[in-house]
Design an enzyme around this catalytic site. Sequence first.
Site, PDB file in Angstrom:
ATOM      1  N   LYS A 141      25.597 -23.280 -32.574  1.00 24.36           N
ATOM      2  CA  LYS A 141      25.233 -23.198 -31.018  1.00 24.36           C
ATOM      3  C   LYS A 141      24.727 -24.704 -30.420  1.00 24.36           C
ATOM      4  O   LYS A 141      24.349 -25.373 -31.217  1.00 24.36           O
ATOM      5  CB  LYS A 141      23.893 -22.227 -30.611  1.00 24.36           C
ATOM      6  CG  LYS A 141      24.297 -20.911 -31.073  1.00 24.36           C
ATOM      7  CD  LYS A 141      23.107 -19.882 -30.893  1.00 24.36           C
ATOM      8  CE  LYS A 141      22.655 -19.732 -29.569  1.00 24.36           C
ATOM      9  NZ  LYS A 141      21.114 -20.401 -29.508  1.00 24.36           N
ATOM     10  N   HIS A 171      19.347 -23.234 -35.742  1.00 29.36           N
ATOM     11  CA  HIS A 171      18.494 -23.419 -36.838  1.00 29.36           C
ATOM     12  C   HIS A 171      16.981 -23.489 -36.673  1.00 29.36           C
ATOM     13  O   HIS A 171      16.160 -23.326 -37.523  1.00 29.36           O
ATOM     14  CB  HIS A 171      18.674 -25.092 -37.295  1.00 29.36           C
ATOM     15  CG  HIS A 171      18.166 -26.247 -36.259  1.00 29.36           C
ATOM     16  ND1 HIS A 171      18.939 -26.425 -35.060  1.00 29.36           N
ATOM     17  CD2 HIS A 171      17.127 -26.679 -36.207  1.00 29.36           C
ATOM     18  CE1 HIS A 171      18.457 -27.468 -34.673  1.00 29.36           C
ATOM     19  NE2 HIS A 171      17.134 -27.564 -35.083  1.00 29.36           N
ATOM     20  N   LYS A 175      13.236 -21.574 -39.049  1.00 32.03           N
ATOM     21  CA  LYS A 175      11.882 -22.063 -39.354  1.00 32.03           C
ATOM     22  C   LYS A 175      10.865 -21.135 -39.679  1.00 32.03           C
ATOM     23  O   LYS A 175      10.910 -20.055 -39.081  1.00 32.03           O
ATOM     24  CB  LYS A 175      11.412 -22.865 -37.930  1.00 32.03           C
ATOM     25  CG  LYS A 175      12.071 -24.033 -37.781  1.00 32.03           C
ATOM     26  CD  LYS A 175      11.938 -24.992 -36.791  1.00 32.03           C
ATOM     27  CE  LYS A 175      12.633 -25.966 -36.342  1.00 32.03           C
ATOM     28  NZ  LYS A 175      12.566 -27.169 -37.573  1.00 32.03           N
ATOM     29  N   GLU A 209      10.328 -34.301 -28.438  1.00 32.27           N
ATOM     30  CA  GLU A 209      11.021 -35.006 -29.458  1.00 32.27           C
ATOM     31  C   GLU A 209      10.859 -36.535 -29.102  1.00 32.27           C
ATOM     32  O   GLU A 209      10.603 -36.957 -27.866  1.00 32.27           O
ATOM     33  CB  GLU A 209      12.782 -35.089 -29.259  1.00 32.27           C
ATOM     34  CG  GLU A 209      13.276 -33.572 -29.747  1.00 32.27           C
ATOM     35  CD  GLU A 209      14.601 -33.585 -29.402  1.00 32.27           C
ATOM     36  OE1 GLU A 209      15.442 -33.387 -30.693  1.00 32.27           O
ATOM     37  OE2 GLU A 209      14.983 -33.441 -28.405  1.00 32.27           O
ATOM     38  N   ASP A 228      21.193 -27.843 -23.647  1.00 32.99           N
ATOM     39  CA  ASP A 228      21.058 -28.134 -24.718  1.00 32.99           C
ATOM     40  C   ASP A 228      19.853 -27.660 -25.804  1.00 32.99           C
ATOM     41  O   ASP A 228      19.995 -27.175 -26.928  1.00 32.99           O
ATOM     42  CB  ASP A 228      21.082 -29.516 -25.278  1.00 32.99           C
ATOM     43  CG  ASP A 228      20.937 -30.098 -26.620  1.00 32.99           C
ATOM     44  OD1 ASP A 228      22.142 -29.905 -27.177  1.00 32.99           O
ATOM     45  OD2 ASP A 228      20.295 -30.899 -26.888  1.00 32.99           O
ATOM     46  N   HIS A 233      17.725 -23.078 -27.781  1.00 34.65           N
ATOM     47  CA  HIS A 233      16.578 -22.775 -28.796  1.00 34.65           C
ATOM     48  C   HIS A 233      15.624 -21.951 -28.010  1.00 34.65           C
ATOM     49  O   HIS A 233      14.985 -21.072 -28.573  1.00 34.65           O
ATOM     50  CB  HIS A 233      15.998 -23.954 -29.425  1.00 34.65           C
ATOM     51  CG  HIS A 233      17.108 -24.996 -30.014  1.00 34.65           C
ATOM     52  ND1 HIS A 233      17.777 -24.296 -31.159  1.00 34.65           N
ATOM     53  CD2 HIS A 233      17.529 -25.946 -29.924  1.00 34.65           C
ATOM     54  CE1 HIS A 233      18.827 -25.351 -31.618  1.00 34.65           C
ATOM     55  NE2 HIS A 233      18.559 -26.407 -30.910  1.00 34.65           N
ATOM     56  N   LYS A 332      13.111 -35.758 -24.452  1.00 37.20           N
ATOM     57  CA  LYS A 332      13.348 -36.879 -25.290  1.00 37.20           C
ATOM     58  C   LYS A 332      12.200 -37.950 -25.109  1.00 37.20           C
ATOM     59  O   LYS A 332      11.807 -38.106 -23.995  1.00 37.20           O
ATOM     60  CB  LYS A 332      14.677 -37.283 -25.502  1.00 37.20           C
ATOM     61  CG  LYS A 332      15.627 -36.078 -26.087  1.00 37.20           C
ATOM     62  CD  LYS A 332      17.049 -36.434 -26.136  1.00 37.20           C
ATOM     63  CE  LYS A 332      17.829 -35.519 -26.684  1.00 37.20           C
ATOM     64  NZ  LYS A 332      17.325 -34.952 -28.120  1.00 37.20           N
TER      65      LYS A 332
END
Length: 469
Positions: A141, A171, A175, A209, A228, A233, A332
């Site tokens: 994804k 992903h 976790k 991030e 994104d 997520h 970011k």
Amino acid sequence: MRQLDVILFGGSGDLATRKLIPALAHIMQNSDLLDHSRLLIAAQDVRDDQEFRTAFAARIAPHLSATTPEQLDRLMRRMDVLSLDLRAEDGWRSLSDWLSPENDRDIIYYFAVPSFLFASLCRKIRQHNLNPPQSRIVVEKPLGEDLTSATEINGVISETFAETQIFRIDHYLGKTALQNILPLRIQNPGLEALWHADSIDNIQITLAETVGVEGRTELLDRIGTLKDMVQNHMLQIVALLTMDLPQNLTASQIRRGKIEVLQSLRPITEDSILSNMVIGQYRAGTLGGQTVPGYQEEISASAGTGEMFVALRIFIDTDRWAGVPVYLRTGKRLRQRCGEIVITFKPRSASPDANERPRRLMIEIHPDQNILSDLPLTLHNPLAEGENTRVQDAYEKLLQDVIQNDQTFFVHWDEIEASWRWIDQISHARQKVTIPMQSYAPGTNGPISSHLLPRQDGKYWYSNRVDKE
């Protein structure tokens, strides 16, 4: 144990070398799976000679723990390499020949390529009859860039593979902290009794991030952080966190609960977007003692329009969560890499003491995985059970699930459809209403205006790591 073939399309790329092949090496380290498996690296830029294999192993080695170099060597000996061009038939005939002598083996196709290639790969697999019932497909994804493109891609995938064969990987769902949200609620009835709007004041989710665009400039500028990170997520975290407890922890029951949440998200429209969304781009500055360029400096062709930071205030229109604001922020070049869920509970009394400290439950996702609580409850912490064991990488866990044919922590198409439908409403609103693109300095927590998002409700951002009181 059934024999297994793993085919990595795009197998020479960054995802495969940093995550997938190291994950396979760790999975096979303490099992006899390697003795029953074959690995095929399929990509345009590969060749099957010793020089390529040596350089390839050197790229993988830094991403392994110190205990697995021998295992990597064993895995490399089980690895074959295939130069594959989507437009050429020779490579596909070679792939068919590689598979056909052992056509009773389980097959895992991993699409470690951009999503616009998924449909072409599936058509080729179907054309060459390489999709037997024992085959499975893993796709990354985000699927597509909006509901229309996602539907088109998924349609071709579904023409080639049954839903039970499709593993849409996120992903973050690998976790440990997120996989233990439902066990935490199940194992702590006192906590579950508070898990609703009567007791919870607000929920905050931070995914911060420190890195910039890191070579993904063109894609990120086109889709932005909203698509994104939020669609990909954060909505999965929201759904897993706020779903009703299922009768059992099966894939179908968890899926049903998440879909109900995603379909209950209150739309953010042109009438409400300015009070519910903040976007931004980082400018040049210093981070961690180093000078870093601004986002606009990293765009080579023209001025970049993609948001590198987004904060949202959202609501879930269900009886359980009526009126509870959920604040999301991700970006970011922020102060510290951090993944965290903060749940703030309402005061014990209708007239709380002004000095009373808010009661919170904090779930740390990364870099640490932990549960911290101010509640007057003795919580059973499922994360503490594996304190003395090596923490598995998310990809390692999820690949293990694919091998075992377990879809519990993978994403069903109905979830993707619901999340894209909600995101597309925001995209439509942005076309009608101009949202100012805020500038922020690297090493901060994003645009100053993002702090106004919770303050309009009399609340404030709280992170145990980046903006602790």
